[in-house]
Design a protein around this motif. Structure first.
Motif, mmCIF file in Angstrom:
data_model
loop_
_atom_site.group_PDB
_atom_site.id
_atom_site.type_symbol
_atom_site.label_atom_id
_atom_site.label_comp_id
_atom_site.label_asym_id
_atom_site.label_seq_id
_atom_site.Cartn_x
_atom_site.Cartn_y
_atom_site.Cartn_z
ATOM 1 N N GLY A 177 82.194 -12.451 52.604
ATOM 2 C CA GLY A 177 81.383 -13.601 53.002
ATOM 3 C C GLY A 177 82.168 -14.901 53.049
ATOM 4 N N ASP A 178 83.361 -14.929 52.420
ATOM 5 C CA ASP A 178 84.179 -16.148 52.443
ATOM 6 C C ASP A 178 84.806 -16.371 53.816
ATOM 7 N N THR A 179 84.873 -17.646 54.222
ATOM 8 C CA THR A 179 85.570 -18.017 55.456
ATOM 9 C C THR A 179 87.047 -18.243 55.137
ATOM 10 N N VAL A 180 87.934 -17.695 55.972
ATOM 11 C CA VAL A 180 89.379 -17.848 55.724
ATOM 12 C C VAL A 180 90.084 -18.326 56.989
ATOM 13 N N ARG A 181 91.255 -18.939 56.784
ATOM 14 C CA ARG A 181 92.111 -19.377 57.887
ATOM 15 C C ARG A 181 93.370 -18.522 57.910
ATOM 16 N N ALA A 182 93.955 -18.358 59.084
ATOM 17 C CA ALA A 182 95.213 -17.607 59.200
ATOM 18 C C ALA A 182 96.258 -18.203 58.249
ATOM 19 N N GLY A 183 96.946 -17.328 57.524
ATOM 20 C CA GLY A 183 97.973 -17.778 56.585
ATOM 21 C C GLY A 183 97.466 -18.047 55.186
ATOM 22 N N GLN A 184 96.135 -18.045 55.007
ATOM 23 C CA GLN A 184 95.554 -18.298 53.679
ATOM 24 C C GLN A 184 95.753 -17.073 52.783
ATOM 25 N N PRO A 185 96.133 -17.258 51.507
ATOM 26 C CA PRO A 185 96.293 -16.110 50.605
ATOM 27 C C PRO A 185 94.961 -15.385 50.364
ATOM 28 N N LEU A 186 94.988 -14.075 50.545
ATOM 29 C CA LEU A 186 93.805 -13.250 50.278
ATOM 30 C C LEU A 186 93.882 -12.649 48.877
ATOM 31 N N LEU A 187 95.070 -12.208 48.512
ATOM 32 C CA LEU A 187 95.264 -11.677 47.169
ATOM 33 C C LEU A 187 96.728 -11.764 46.767
ATOM 34 N N THR A 188 96.963 -11.652 45.458
ATOM 35 C CA THR A 188 98.317 -11.678 44.917
ATOM 36 C C THR A 188 98.575 -10.372 44.186
#
Length: 432
Positions: free
Chosen positions: A380-391
């Motif tokens: 449900g979260d909005t993300v932008r290209a290059g944004q960290p999804l997980l570490t």
């Protein structure tokens, strides 16, 4: 076979193979004889396959469970000054609920004897998580367990080898013979240990979804119903919640990572889903133990549960204020496009954490305290290209490649504007 044995293993196997119900005497004998080594592994594996294919009725499963309990010792908590309540989860990814739950329930003068296990495969083990706390020890004598329950109110430790030894032998056999999925054997395995443990009431958290042992809700419900009936028939007040395990619980999967998140929950913060499930299970345990008016949400928020946590960890040699281990290497996985997180697959995250060193393939394998996966987004979260999804966290960077492979397709970013349905965490409640 010795002529003094009242049955022949082959006759018992053939009876179940041909779809007959086993008699009480047959069940008592075959479980005891297998524990003694009179029934061979290949014979018990054949019987386990016959049970998988032909099933058992309620009376057979109850007798099988009773025979497993009779193979070892039983704990007795009747001398404690307070009622006992316990929780068992069928296991999942990011399932650190035991850590905040045990001290939370103990706030209300209910003793929580949480005999826990280690992780195997993609599901984490409670003892592995707690062993990332410097000094903490899992092995307690029965006397130490009783003293801690009386003085602190909660204990999380490993089960002694004396509880249901037949189960330990049969569990290892099921693992290598393709009979793990047999519901009568799963239910009797879990419940023989929980009933032998001597708790007055029990709440079962039966997981459903990709990261769970049971992927299918109908089978999960059948397992829950079977275990609730076994507990009830044995005089233990038992209820079960079916809970979602399609997405990891919380934002971490890995030992020290999950302890850190659990402490956040005990401090009145932490991820909303971990708090929701902790409180839901606490309410069930408290009602079952005769504390229907207790308010577990308030005890999380005001620090009372944290106080018990610190005493519980210290009682087992741990330093609740120590710095937790941190992996030597990290690597981020970033969004390739703009959009909305449509799904985070629990199984993919669990396998990635395992491959990073947080889990084990065999019981004797070591685990890395700091390894695992840290999520930065939820469905449900909005993300932008290059944004960290997980570490990704590990001490051994050569593991990153295979962890990334496990995650391939496991985190889906859909086009902007995609509506993602809200997660239902508690799917159903099962009682006798």
């Amino acid at each position: 076979m010795s002529t003094t044995e009242p049955f022949d293993a082959v006759d018992v196997i053939v009876a179940k193979r041909d779809g007959h119900r086993l008699t009480d005497a047959q069940i008592d004998w075959v479980v005891d004889a297998y524990t003694r080594g009179v029934v061979a592994d290949e014979q018990m594996s054949s019987l386990a396959m016959a049970i998988l294919l032909n099933g058992m009725d309620r009376a057979e499963i109850a007798r099988w469970t009773a025979a497993m309990i009779a193979s070892g010792e039983r704990l007795d908590f009747s001398s404690l000054s307070r009622p006992t309540s316990d929780k068992h989860s069928t296991g999942g990814v990011g399932d650190k609920i035991t850590l905040p739950l045990a001290p939370l329930v103990a706030v209300f003068d209910v003793a929580v004897p949480q005999l826990s296990g280690r992780g195997l495969g993609h599901t984490g083990g409670t003892l592995d998580k707690l062993e990332s706390i410097p000094g903490w020890r899992a092995a307690l004598s029965n006397d130490e367990t009783m003293r801690q329950l009386e003085e602190v109110g909660a204990v999380i430790c490993q089960a002694g080898s004396g509880l249901a030894p037949a189960d330990r032998k049969l569990y290892a056999l099921r693992d290598v013979t393709g009979t793990v999925e047999a519901i009568p054997l799963i239910a009797s395995s879990i419940m023989s240990k929980k009933i032998a443990e001597g708790t007055g009431s029990l709440v079962l958290d039966v997981k459903v979804g990709s990261g769970a042992f049971m992927k299918d809700e109908a089978r999960a419900r059948e397992l829950a119903q079977t275990m609730v009936e076994l507990g009830t028939d044995a005089g233990v007040t038992t209820v079960a919640l079916l809970t979602d395990m399609s997405t990891p619980l919380g934002l971490t999967a890995g030992n020290a990572l999950e302890v850190r998140e659990s402490v956040e929950v005990l401090a009145g913060g932490g991820p909303a889903d971990v708090v929701e499930l902790t409180v839901a299970l606490a309410r069930e345990m408290l009602v079952a133990a005769g504390r229907p008016d207790a308010d577990p949400a308030a005890a999380l928020a005001d620090g009372r549960a944290m106080d018990v946590w610190k005493r519980m960890i210290a009682a087992q040699g741990g330093d609740p204020d120590a710095t937790l281990p941190v992996a030597r290497e990290t690597e981020q996985v970033v969004a390739e496009t703009d959009g909305v997180v449509a799904s985070v697959d629990a199984y993919a995250v669990g396998i990635a954490a395992w491959r990073l060193g947080a889990g084990r393939a065999r019981k004797e394998d070591p685990v890395q305290a700091g390894a695992g996966v840290e999520l930065h987004v939820r469905p449900g979260d909005t993300v932008r290209a290059g944004q960290p999804l997980l570490t990704l966290h590990t001490d051994t960077p050569e593991r990153f490649g295979r962890a990334r492979e496990a995650l391939d397709g496991g985190l889906v970013v859909a086009p902007a504007g995609t509506v993602v349905p809200e997660r239902r965490l508690v799917l159903d409640r099962v009682e006798a």
